[in-house]
Enzyme design. Structure first.
Site, mmCIF file in Angstrom:
data_model
loop_
_atom_site.group_PDB
_atom_site.id
_atom_site.type_symbol
_atom_site.label_atom_id
_atom_site.label_comp_id
_atom_site.label_asym_id
_atom_site.label_seq_id
_atom_site.Cartn_x
_atom_site.Cartn_y
_atom_site.Cartn_z
ATOM 1 N N ALA A 184 0.906 -1.201 0.012
ATOM 2 C CA ALA A 184 0.011 -0.014 0.067
ATOM 3 C C ALA A 184 0.984 1.198 -0.018
ATOM 4 O O ALA A 184 0.763 2.064 0.823
ATOM 5 C CB ALA A 184 -0.830 0.060 1.043
ATOM 6 N N SER A 200 0.174 3.957 5.373
ATOM 7 C CA SER A 200 -0.805 3.006 4.444
ATOM 8 C C SER A 200 -2.092 3.012 5.088
ATOM 9 O O SER A 200 -3.177 3.056 4.609
ATOM 10 C CB SER A 200 -0.308 1.589 4.391
ATOM 11 O OG SER A 200 1.270 1.632 3.872
ATOM 12 N N GLY A 238 5.897 8.539 1.313
ATOM 13 C CA GLY A 238 7.078 8.112 2.557
ATOM 14 C C GLY A 238 7.792 6.931 2.159
ATOM 15 O O GLY A 238 8.899 6.882 2.158
ATOM 16 N N HIS A 239 7.155 5.872 1.365
ATOM 17 C CA HIS A 239 7.844 4.720 0.946
ATOM 18 C C HIS A 239 8.801 5.135 -0.074
ATOM 19 O O HIS A 239 10.165 4.706 -0.201
ATOM 20 C CB HIS A 239 6.935 3.623 0.517
ATOM 21 C CG HIS A 239 6.158 2.943 1.593
ATOM 22 N ND1 HIS A 239 4.836 2.959 1.430
ATOM 23 C CD2 HIS A 239 6.315 2.569 2.672
ATOM 24 C CE1 HIS A 239 4.219 2.354 2.517
ATOM 25 N NE2 HIS A 239 5.412 1.875 3.319
#
Ligand code: PAF
Length: 284
Positions: free
Chosen positions: A32, A186, A36-37
């Site tokens: 998800a 997420s 940020g990821h």
């Protein structure tokens, strides 16, 4: 972008690198994916020759089966988001691949594994360490990237790496926020429009707390912030605590810590969000 589904294939890919000295970055995720990821992945790509991103919703770290059931999953969207990155390997294992038989190790590291998240989500960090050991052993990365939103997770993993004398370098990365201050997560996808409108209040409160460090003691601040949430019926505060960011000990005096941190977990409906802020400028 290359997709790998088994630990065996991952180990083979690792062995096949033409330059045995290639540096490998690793970004473990539960999918998800959000910006940020992406910030972790882009930093890992800047600092390494190749980067592995794992996408695996780890059942053993959920203490609440309802939370596990509703955790957002979007493999198709995740792969679409990553498709244009070169030098990226996506590790997308099935549950049976990571857990051929049920297992969960136990990890104890003083207050880090007994306070805050550890206390309110019993067994959570045991599950995190169980999957992290499996992932680290397959990826054998040089550097592993984690967001500071999960500040306690970061501390627990750092402590485990030291205790186990592992060679991975743990790289903490700043929390990425929406333009209204909400920490990217997420779980934000599960917020109703009404909850999403209220959610930036969490970071507003953390900033307000930081602005009062010179006028309030840590105990006064905890009482004040807890009372602020009583006036916001959409929220249910799980904890607001001021701790030393190195030891996780509760703070009696500001002078007791070089890294005073405010840590918060709050429910909006059944969705639990966490955030934190360093309360002094010199702290991380
Ligand atoms: O932070 C997360 O997404 C998870 O806890 C992690 C580190 C990927 C382990 O499942």
């Amino acid at each position: 972008m290359k997709i790998i589904y088994t630990q065996h294939e991952l180990i083979e890919w690792r062995q096949s690198l033409t330059m045995p000295t290639s540096s490998i970055g690793f970004v473990p995720t539960m999918g998800a994916l959000h910006l940020g990821h992406i910030s972790l992945i882009e930093r890992a790509l800047e600092e390494n020759d190749a980067v592995v991103v794992s996408i695996f919703v780890n059942p053993t770290q959920f203490n609440d089966s309802n939370d596990f059931l509703h955790y957002p999953k979007n493999n198709e969207g995740d792969l679409e988001m990553l498709k244009d990155y070169a030098r990226l390997v996506i590790f997308l294992p099935a549950t049976s691949e990571m857990y051929p038989s049920p297992e969960k190790e136990q990890f104890h590291s003083g207050l880090l594994t007994s306070t805050l998240e550890a206390k309110l989500r019993p067994g959570h960090f045991d599950g995190v360490i169980t999957i992290i050991r499996k992932l680290f052993n397959s990826v054998r990365a040089h550097r592993v990237y984690f967001g500071e939103k999960d500040f306690q997770q970061l501390a627990v993993i750092k402590s485990w790496v030291i205790l186990e004398k592992r060679s991975e370098l743990i790289i903490p990365c700043p929390t990425i926020r929406e333009s209204d201050g909400l920490a990217m997560s997420s779980r934000n996808q599960r917020l109703s429009p009404e909850m999403r409108k209220e959610a930036p209040f969490i970071f507003e409160v953390l900033q307000a707390a930081k602005a009062q460090v010179d006028t309030q003691s840590p105990a006064e601040m905890e009482i004040w912030i807890r009372s602020v949430f009583l006036e916001r019926p959409l929220f249910r505060l799980d904890y607001f605590e001021i701790i030393d960011g190195n030891t996780f000990a509760p703070l009696a005096e500001w002078s007791d810590s070089s890294l005073p941190m405010a840590m918060i977990a709050v429910f909006l409906g059944e969705i639990r969000l966490i955030d934190n802020i360093a309360l002094t400028e010199q702290s991380a």
